[in-house]
Motif scaffolding. Structure first.
Motif, PDB file in Angstrom:
ATOM      1  N   GLU A 262      42.626  34.054   9.043  1.00 19.62           N
ATOM      2  CA  GLU A 262      41.469  34.747   8.506  1.00 19.62           C
ATOM      3  C   GLU A 262      41.384  34.028   7.198  1.00 19.62           C
ATOM      4  O   GLU A 262      40.065  34.872   6.608  1.00 19.62           O
ATOM      5  CB  GLU A 262      41.962  36.370   8.782  1.00 19.62           C
ATOM      6  N   ILE A 263      41.095  33.755   6.844  1.00 22.93           N
ATOM      7  CA  ILE A 263      40.988  33.308   4.656  1.00 22.93           C
ATOM      8  C   ILE A 263      40.377  32.120   5.663  1.00 22.93           C
ATOM      9  O   ILE A 263      39.819  31.051   4.804  1.00 22.93           O
ATOM     10  CB  ILE A 263      41.922  32.916   4.343  1.00 22.93           C
ATOM     11  N   ARG A 264      40.145  31.144   6.596  1.00 25.78           N
ATOM     12  CA  ARG A 264      38.941  30.090   6.791  1.00 25.78           C
ATOM     13  C   ARG A 264      37.301  30.642   6.545  1.00 25.78           C
ATOM     14  O   ARG A 264      36.578  30.965   7.963  1.00 25.78           O
ATOM     15  CB  ARG A 264      39.453  29.006   7.911  1.00 25.78           C
ATOM     16  N   LEU A 265      37.038  30.931   5.248  1.00 26.52           N
ATOM     17  CA  LEU A 265      35.679  31.769   5.613  1.00 26.52           C
ATOM     18  C   LEU A 265      34.832  30.539   5.103  1.00 26.52           C
ATOM     19  O   LEU A 265      33.241  30.895   4.475  1.00 26.52           O
ATOM     20  CB  LEU A 265      35.433  33.124   4.434  1.00 26.52           C
ATOM     21  N   VAL A 266      35.040  29.693   4.344  1.00 25.24           N
ATOM     22  CA  VAL A 266      33.796  28.748   3.248  1.00 25.24           C
ATOM     23  C   VAL A 266      33.063  27.758   4.405  1.00 25.24           C
ATOM     24  O   VAL A 266      34.170  26.865   5.374  1.00 25.24           O
ATOM     25  CB  VAL A 266      34.992  28.230   2.300  1.00 25.24           C
ATOM     26  N   PRO A 267      32.227  27.896   4.245  1.00 27.42           N
ATOM     27  CA  PRO A 267      31.727  26.875   5.346  1.00 27.42           C
ATOM     28  C   PRO A 267      31.683  25.403   5.045  1.00 27.42           C
ATOM     29  O   PRO A 267      32.266  24.781   4.257  1.00 27.42           O
ATOM     30  CB  PRO A 267      30.274  27.114   4.529  1.00 27.42           C
ATOM     31  N   ASP A 268      32.149  25.130   6.659  1.00 27.56           N
ATOM     32  CA  ASP A 268      32.420  23.151   6.095  1.00 27.56           C
ATOM     33  C   ASP A 268      31.305  22.481   5.289  1.00 27.56           C
ATOM     34  O   ASP A 268      31.653  21.836   4.739  1.00 27.56           O
ATOM     35  CB  ASP A 268      32.278  23.233   7.717  1.00 27.56           C
ATOM     36  N   THR A 269      30.112  23.020   5.237  1.00 23.41           N
ATOM     37  CA  THR A 269      28.754  22.158   4.579  1.00 23.41           C
ATOM     38  C   THR A 269      29.356  22.096   3.549  1.00 23.41           C
ATOM     39  O   THR A 269      29.245  21.170   2.649  1.00 23.41           O
ATOM     40  CB  THR A 269      27.656  22.368   5.283  1.00 23.41           C
ATOM     41  N   ALA A 270      29.658  23.345   2.971  1.00 25.39           N
ATOM     42  CA  ALA A 270      29.951  23.688   1.288  1.00 25.39           C
ATOM     43  C   ALA A 270      31.375  22.692   0.816  1.00 25.39           C
ATOM     44  O   ALA A 270      31.418  21.733   0.098  1.00 25.39           O
ATOM     45  CB  ALA A 270      30.400  25.286   1.065  1.00 25.39           C
ATOM     46  N   VAL A 271      32.021  23.031   1.752  1.00 27.54           N
ATOM     47  CA  VAL A 271      33.655  22.374   1.008  1.00 27.54           C
ATOM     48  C   VAL A 271      33.292  20.822   1.395  1.00 27.54           C
ATOM     49  O   VAL A 271      33.747  20.091   0.442  1.00 27.54           O
ATOM     50  CB  VAL A 271      34.435  22.566   2.223  1.00 27.54           C
ATOM     51  N   CYS A 272      32.251  20.114   2.603  1.00 26.84           N
ATOM     52  CA  CYS A 272      31.855  18.357   2.022  1.00 26.84           C
ATOM     53  C   CYS A 272      31.405  18.174   0.815  1.00 26.84           C
ATOM     54  O   CYS A 272      31.042  17.475   0.264  1.00 26.84           O
ATOM     55  CB  CYS A 272      30.502  18.459   3.686  1.00 26.84           C
ATOM     56  N   THR A 273      30.210  19.329   1.071  1.00 30.29           N
ATOM     57  CA  THR A 273      29.259  18.396  -0.401  1.00 30.29           C
ATOM     58  C   THR A 273      30.244  18.971  -1.973  1.00 30.29           C
ATOM     59  O   THR A 273      30.169  17.629  -2.917  1.00 30.29           O
ATOM     60  CB  THR A 273      28.826  19.852  -0.719  1.00 30.29           C
ATOM     61  N   ALA A 274      31.217  19.610  -1.704  1.00 27.68           N
ATOM     62  CA  ALA A 274      31.924  19.870  -2.457  1.00 27.68           C
ATOM     63  C   ALA A 274      33.136  18.017  -2.667  1.00 27.68           C
ATOM     64  O   ALA A 274      33.134  18.235  -4.047  1.00 27.68           O
ATOM     65  CB  ALA A 274      33.460  21.047  -2.456  1.00 27.68           C
TER      66      ALA A 274
END
Length: 446
Positions: A262-274
């Motif tokens: 349920e807490i997997r809310l951040v888009p993969d693209t955003a995580v990859c960018t960071a």
């Protein structure tokens, strides 16, 4: 014994409040309820009046023996996992009688491992009774949930062994009741005797020596007994709860996994960018500072640096960076919508950040190794090097995890426990002195 390992009911939350159902207890439970009074008193004595380092080692062996005997009396046998953690417990506790380089950290680790091993030995770890990704919840169970939720079990078992039904049982329990009454009278005497002494000079002279003894010895004994009751209730609650499965199923992996999804809310693209930005910063830093960072591998100091200055400057910062990177990867794996090994971009940047961190760890190890090659070994140099080795193992596992699924947390926790045991078992200070004398005679160090 078969029903002992059945799981409790699944509730709506991963952590539930303590239950009030009290399991049936037998003669073994009652015997060890009394034995744990001695276990608690011994613990308090070691830390209040123990002046010899061997006492803590002896207590470690004593505690392990009591737990093993209790489990054997209940026909519970240790698993391979439990034998490993028993070895860790003894490896941390026994060497304390001879040497120690970690001191307070060794004592704290000893207590934590003792609680964790007790829960593992009774077969109550969350996932298949093995060290797993839920190890921190197992630790929380062992240190807080199980012992405190079962805190009154020892008193209830002792009360059940003293009281009972029928005239015959009353006659048998009369000596125990008299002893209990004498114990209850002691704190009352502390109030009454000083008042009687103040009221009559003759009685004050008679009671003078008794008052001196009470102030000098008996008060300390009473304090130890009071603390021993608290400690024994805590320790007995842990083993009793583990054996009977009482309040050991408050945390459920199914609910934890559900919350994790349920807490997997951040888009993969955003995580990859960071992660890409962080990796870019590290790459630029290494490119600009390459000559300085990797000078340790060429054994050539940067200009205007001594060996001590070069080794110390930035060493602990590099260690903290490694720890922060581990936290970043853990958070990215927790909140990204996809798991890192299931998403090509996340997998790539996880590997890249892990490799860059390994380079930083190697740089810190190289700086420290260069310092050791010039000035020799000390405890303060060996302990950080051991920590760097463990961090290296963690990030190597992170890289390999992207290609193959295996229990990363289990391997890293056990590797850390094994390295910690080596620091406890080995006479690090003595060996360092021997090496320094040998190397100095041959001109290898200053």
């Amino acid at each position: 014994m078969k029903n002992m390992y059945q799981e409790g009911s699944q509730d709506s939350l991963p952590y539930n409040s303590c239950v009030s159902v009290f399991p049936e207890n037998d003669t073994t439970d009652r015997i060890f309820a009394f034995v744990y009074l001695l276990v608690g008193y011994s613990f308090v004595y070691v830390f209040m009046d123990g002046t010899d380092t061997w006492m803590l080692s002896a207590y470690t062996v004593f505690y392990a023996a009591v737990v093993l005997l209790y489990l054997r009396g209940k026909n519970i046998y240790l698993s391979k996992e439990s034998w490993f953690w028993l070895g860790v417990l003894l490896s941390i506790g026994i060497p304390f009688a001879f040497w120690s380089v970690l001191h307070i950290f060794q004592i704290l680790a000893l207590m934590a491992v003792a609680a964790y091993w007790t829960l593992a030995a009774s077969g109550r770890l969350i996932f298949q009774n093995r060290t797993s990704q839920w190890v921190f919840f197992d630790g929380w169970n062992a240190l807080e949930v199980v012992p405190f939720c079962n805190f009154t079990c020892q008193i209830r078992v002792l009360a059940g062994s003293i009281s009972g039904g029928g005239e015959k049982r009353d006659r048998q329990s009369r000596p125990k009741s008299i002893l209990l009454g004498l114990v209850l009278a002691v704190p009352m005497l502390f109030i009454i005797l000083p008042l009687l002494s103040d009221a009559d000079a003759g009685f004050e002279q008679i009671a003078g020596s008794l008052a001196g003894y009470i102030q000098g010895h008996l008060l300390r004994i009473i304090l130890r007994m009071f603390l021993a009751l608290l400690v024994s209730s805590y320790l007995y609650g842990l083993i009793f709860g583990g054996i009977h499965g009482r309040n050991t199923d408050r945390i459920h992996t199914e609910e934890l996994q559900k919350i994790g999804e349920e807490i997997r809310l951040v888009p993969d693209t955003a995580v990859c960018t960071a992660l890409a930005v962080i990796c870019l910063v590290y790459t630029l830093f290494m490119g600009i500072q390459g000559n300085y960072l990797f000078a340790a591998f060429t054994e050539k100091l940067p200009w205007d640096f001594t060996y001590a200055e070069y080794a110390r400057r930035g060493f602990f910062e590099l260690c903290r960076i490694g720890a922060w990177n581990l936290m970043i990867l853990w958070l990215s794996g927790m909140f990204s919508r996809s798991r890192s090994y299931e998403h090509r971009g996340l997998s790539f940047f996880t590997v890249l950040l892990s490799v860059l961190t390994l380079l930083l760890i190697a740089t810190a190890a190289g700086k420290l190794g260069l310092y050791i090659s010039v000035y020799g070994l000390t405890v303060n140099r060996i302990v950080p090097m051991t920590f760097l080795v463990w961090m290296g193992i963690v990030f190597v596992c992170m890289v390999l995890r992207q290609r193959r699924e295996f229990p990363v947390v289990r391997i890293c926790v056990m590797a850390g426990a094994a390295l910690f045991c080596l620091l406890c078992i080995c006479p690090v200070e003595h060996w360092s002195t021997l090496y320094n004398e040998w190397a100095r005679l041959r001109g290898l160090i200053m």
